[in-house]
Design a protein around this motif. Structure first.
Motif, PDB file in Angstrom:
ATOM      1  N   UNK A 103      -5.668   7.435  -7.322  1.00  0.00           N
ATOM      2  CA  UNK A 103      -5.179   8.018  -8.591  1.00  0.00           C
ATOM      3  C   UNK A 103      -3.864   8.770  -8.381  1.00  0.00           C
ATOM      4  N   UNK A 104      -3.759   9.461  -7.230  1.00  0.00           N
ATOM      5  CA  UNK A 104      -2.510  10.184  -6.942  1.00  0.00           C
ATOM      6  C   UNK A 104      -1.349   9.204  -6.765  1.00  0.00           C
ATOM      7  N   UNK A 105      -1.629   8.082  -6.089  1.00  0.00           N
ATOM      8  CA  UNK A 105      -0.581   7.070  -5.902  1.00  0.00           C
ATOM      9  C   UNK A 105      -0.113   6.573  -7.269  1.00  0.00           C
ATOM     10  N   UNK A 106      -1.078   6.308  -8.153  1.00  0.00           N
ATOM     11  CA  UNK A 106      -0.716   5.813  -9.491  1.00  0.00           C
ATOM     12  C   UNK A 106       0.095   6.851 -10.265  1.00  0.00           C
ATOM     13  N   UNK A 107      -0.288   8.115 -10.117  1.00  0.00           N
ATOM     14  CA  UNK A 107       0.464   9.184 -10.796  1.00  0.00           C
ATOM     15  C   UNK A 107       1.897   9.257 -10.249  1.00  0.00           C
ATOM     16  N   UNK A 108       2.021   9.162  -8.919  1.00  0.00           N
ATOM     17  CA  UNK A 108       3.365   9.214  -8.295  1.00  0.00           C
ATOM     18  C   UNK A 108       4.219   8.039  -8.776  1.00  0.00           C
ATOM     19  N   UNK A 109       3.573   6.890  -8.982  1.00  0.00           N
ATOM     20  CA  UNK A 109       4.315   5.730  -9.500  1.00  0.00           C
ATOM     21  C   UNK A 109       4.792   6.009 -10.930  1.00  0.00           C
ATOM     22  N   UNK A 110       3.867   6.535 -11.749  1.00  0.00           N
ATOM     23  CA  UNK A 110       4.238   6.843 -13.149  1.00  0.00           C
ATOM     24  C   UNK A 110       5.383   7.851 -13.210  1.00  0.00           C
ATOM     25  N   UNK A 111       5.330   8.830 -12.296  1.00  0.00           N
ATOM     26  CA  UNK A 111       6.349   9.890 -12.274  1.00  0.00           C
ATOM     27  C   UNK A 111       7.642   9.449 -11.594  1.00  0.00           C
ATOM     28  N   UNK A 112       7.632   8.203 -11.089  1.00  0.00           N
ATOM     29  CA  UNK A 112       8.777   7.680 -10.325  1.00  0.00           C
ATOM     30  C   UNK A 112       9.135   8.609  -9.160  1.00  0.00           C
ATOM     31  N   UNK A 113       8.092   9.140  -8.528  1.00  0.00           N
ATOM     32  CA  UNK A 113       8.255  10.076  -7.407  1.00  0.00           C
ATOM     33  C   UNK A 113       8.080   9.282  -6.107  1.00  0.00           C
ATOM     34  N   UNK A 114       9.187   8.792  -5.573  1.00  0.00           N
ATOM     35  CA  UNK A 114       9.124   7.912  -4.388  1.00  0.00           C
ATOM     36  C   UNK A 114       8.686   8.671  -3.135  1.00  0.00           C
ATOM     37  N   UNK A 115       9.153   9.914  -2.987  1.00  0.00           N
ATOM     38  CA  UNK A 115       8.774  10.696  -1.797  1.00  0.00           C
ATOM     39  C   UNK A 115       7.256  10.910  -1.748  1.00  0.00           C
ATOM     40  N   UNK A 116       6.672  11.189  -2.906  1.00  0.00           N
ATOM     41  CA  UNK A 116       5.215  11.388  -2.938  1.00  0.00           C
ATOM     42  C   UNK A 116       4.493  10.082  -2.637  1.00  0.00           C
ATOM     43  N   UNK A 117       5.041   8.978  -3.121  1.00  0.00           N
ATOM     44  CA  UNK A 117       4.405   7.682  -2.832  1.00  0.00           C
ATOM     45  C   UNK A 117       4.385   7.432  -1.330  1.00  0.00           C
ATOM     46  N   UNK A 118       5.507   7.732  -0.654  1.00  0.00           N
ATOM     47  CA  UNK A 118       5.574   7.524   0.802  1.00  0.00           C
ATOM     48  C   UNK A 118       4.606   8.471   1.512  1.00  0.00           C
ATOM     49  N   UNK A 119       4.609   9.730   1.099  1.00  0.00           N
ATOM     50  CA  UNK A 119       3.693  10.721   1.686  1.00  0.00           C
ATOM     51  C   UNK A 119       2.245  10.244   1.561  1.00  0.00           C
ATOM     52  N   UNK A 121       1.039   7.313   1.392  1.00  0.00           N
ATOM     53  CA  UNK A 121       0.665   6.106   2.143  1.00  0.00           C
ATOM     54  C   UNK A 121      -0.159   6.452   3.381  1.00  0.00           C
ATOM     55  N   UNK A 122       0.153   7.603   4.004  1.00  0.00           N
ATOM     56  CA  UNK A 122      -0.625   8.032   5.179  1.00  0.00           C
ATOM     57  C   UNK A 122      -2.103   8.170   4.802  1.00  0.00           C
ATOM     58  N   UNK A 123      -2.344   8.739   3.616  1.00  0.00           N
ATOM     59  CA  UNK A 123      -3.726   8.954   3.176  1.00  0.00           C
ATOM     60  C   UNK A 123      -4.403   7.644   2.786  1.00  0.00           C
ATOM     61  N   UNK A 124      -3.634   6.722   2.237  1.00  0.00           N
ATOM     62  CA  UNK A 124      -4.208   5.407   1.875  1.00  0.00           C
ATOM     63  C   UNK A 124      -4.748   4.751   3.147  1.00  0.00           C
ATOM     64  N   UNK A 125      -3.948   4.783   4.216  1.00  0.00           N
ATOM     65  CA  UNK A 125      -4.362   4.194   5.495  1.00  0.00           C
ATOM     66  C   UNK A 125      -5.521   4.973   6.101  1.00  0.00           C
ATOM     67  N   UNK A 126      -5.421   6.289   6.035  1.00  0.00           N
ATOM     68  CA  UNK A 126      -6.469   7.150   6.600  1.00  0.00           C
ATOM     69  C   UNK A 126      -7.817   6.874   5.931  1.00  0.00           C
ATOM     70  N   UNK A 127      -7.800   6.629   4.621  1.00  0.00           N
ATOM     71  CA  UNK A 127      -9.065   6.399   3.919  1.00  0.00           C
ATOM     72  C   UNK A 127      -9.744   5.099   4.352  1.00  0.00           C
ATOM     73  N   UNK A 128      -8.959   4.114   4.759  1.00  0.00           N
ATOM     74  CA  UNK A 128      -9.559   2.878   5.273  1.00  0.00           C
ATOM     75  C   UNK A 128     -10.359   3.241   6.533  1.00  0.00           C
ATOM     76  N   UNK A 129      -9.744   4.068   7.399  1.00  0.00           N
ATOM     77  CA  UNK A 129     -10.403   4.510   8.641  1.00  0.00           C
ATOM     78  C   UNK A 129     -11.638   5.362   8.341  1.00  0.00           C
ATOM     79  N   UNK A 130     -11.485   6.270   7.403  1.00  0.00           N
ATOM     80  CA  UNK A 130     -12.590   7.193   7.071  1.00  0.00           C
ATOM     81  C   UNK A 130     -13.800   6.418   6.553  1.00  0.00           C
ATOM     82  N   UNK A 131     -13.567   5.522   5.617  1.00  0.00           N
ATOM     83  CA  UNK A 131     -14.702   4.755   5.074  1.00  0.00           C
ATOM     84  C   UNK A 131     -15.321   3.889   6.161  1.00  0.00           C
ATOM     85  N   UNK A 132     -14.472   3.353   7.051  1.00  0.00           N
ATOM     86  CA  UNK A 132     -14.988   2.497   8.122  1.00  0.00           C
ATOM     87  C   UNK A 132     -15.845   3.304   9.096  1.00  0.00           C
TER      88      UNK A 132
END
Ligand code: FEO
Length: 173
Positions: A103-119, A121-132
């Protein structure tokens, strides 16, 4: 500069990460109470990791000229009906974390906040590890059902979790 919407959403996530730390520490306390030190150690390590996640949000909000506002953290559950129930609860919690990060990624996209989108990404990857990692433990425990011998073996395996957080600690300023 963070938009007001992003700042609010990041502060909310900062709280959620500390809630996760609190939840996992509560799970550690449950495991200590039923004499499963390996499960407890694993959960304590997880709690430390969650605090580091929270600090990543803290630092990022500051770096972007936002204001960190700490909020009340709810009391986590304290009792579960079995070790398996704890791990299933934790897995469901991580799935919820993933939903919130998305949801945060989607919000950052809506806000056109590229720095937040990049930031984020670390959590998107981390969540794959966490769920695994939670998912693998749940799968093992479901396989052996209520066998005390198997639970003891898993407890010993979890006791070997590395508590070295040097890679993450570089994030705390
Ligand atoms: Fe911070 Fe386990 O997600």
């Amino acid at each position: 500069m963070l938009s007001e919407k992003m700042e609010k959403a990041f502060n909310e996530q900062l709280k959620w990460e500390f809630y996760s730390a609190y939840l996992y520490l509560s799970m550690a306390a449950y495991f200590d109470s039923i004499n499963l030190p390996g499960f407890s150690k694993w959960m304590k390590a997880q709690a430390v990791e969650e605090s580091m996640h929270a600090m990543k949000f803290y630092n990022f909000i500051n770096e972007r000229g936002g204001r960190v506002i700490l909020q009340n953290i709810d009391q986590p559950p304290t009792e579960w009906e079995s070790p398996l129930a704890v791990m299933e609860f934790a897995l469901a919690h991580e799935q919820e974390v993933t939903r919130r990060i998305n949801n945060l990624v989607e919000l950052a996209q809506q806000e056109k906040d590229h720095a937040s989108q990049i930031f984020l990404q670390w959590f998107v990857t981390e969540q794959v590890e966490e769920e695994d990692s939670f998912g693998s433990i749940v799968a093992q425990m479901r396989l052996v059902k209520d066998s005390p011998e198997a639970l003891f073996m898993i407890d010993r395996e979890l006791a070997s979790r590395n508590m070295d957080f040097t890679a993450l600690s570089g994030e705390v300023k």
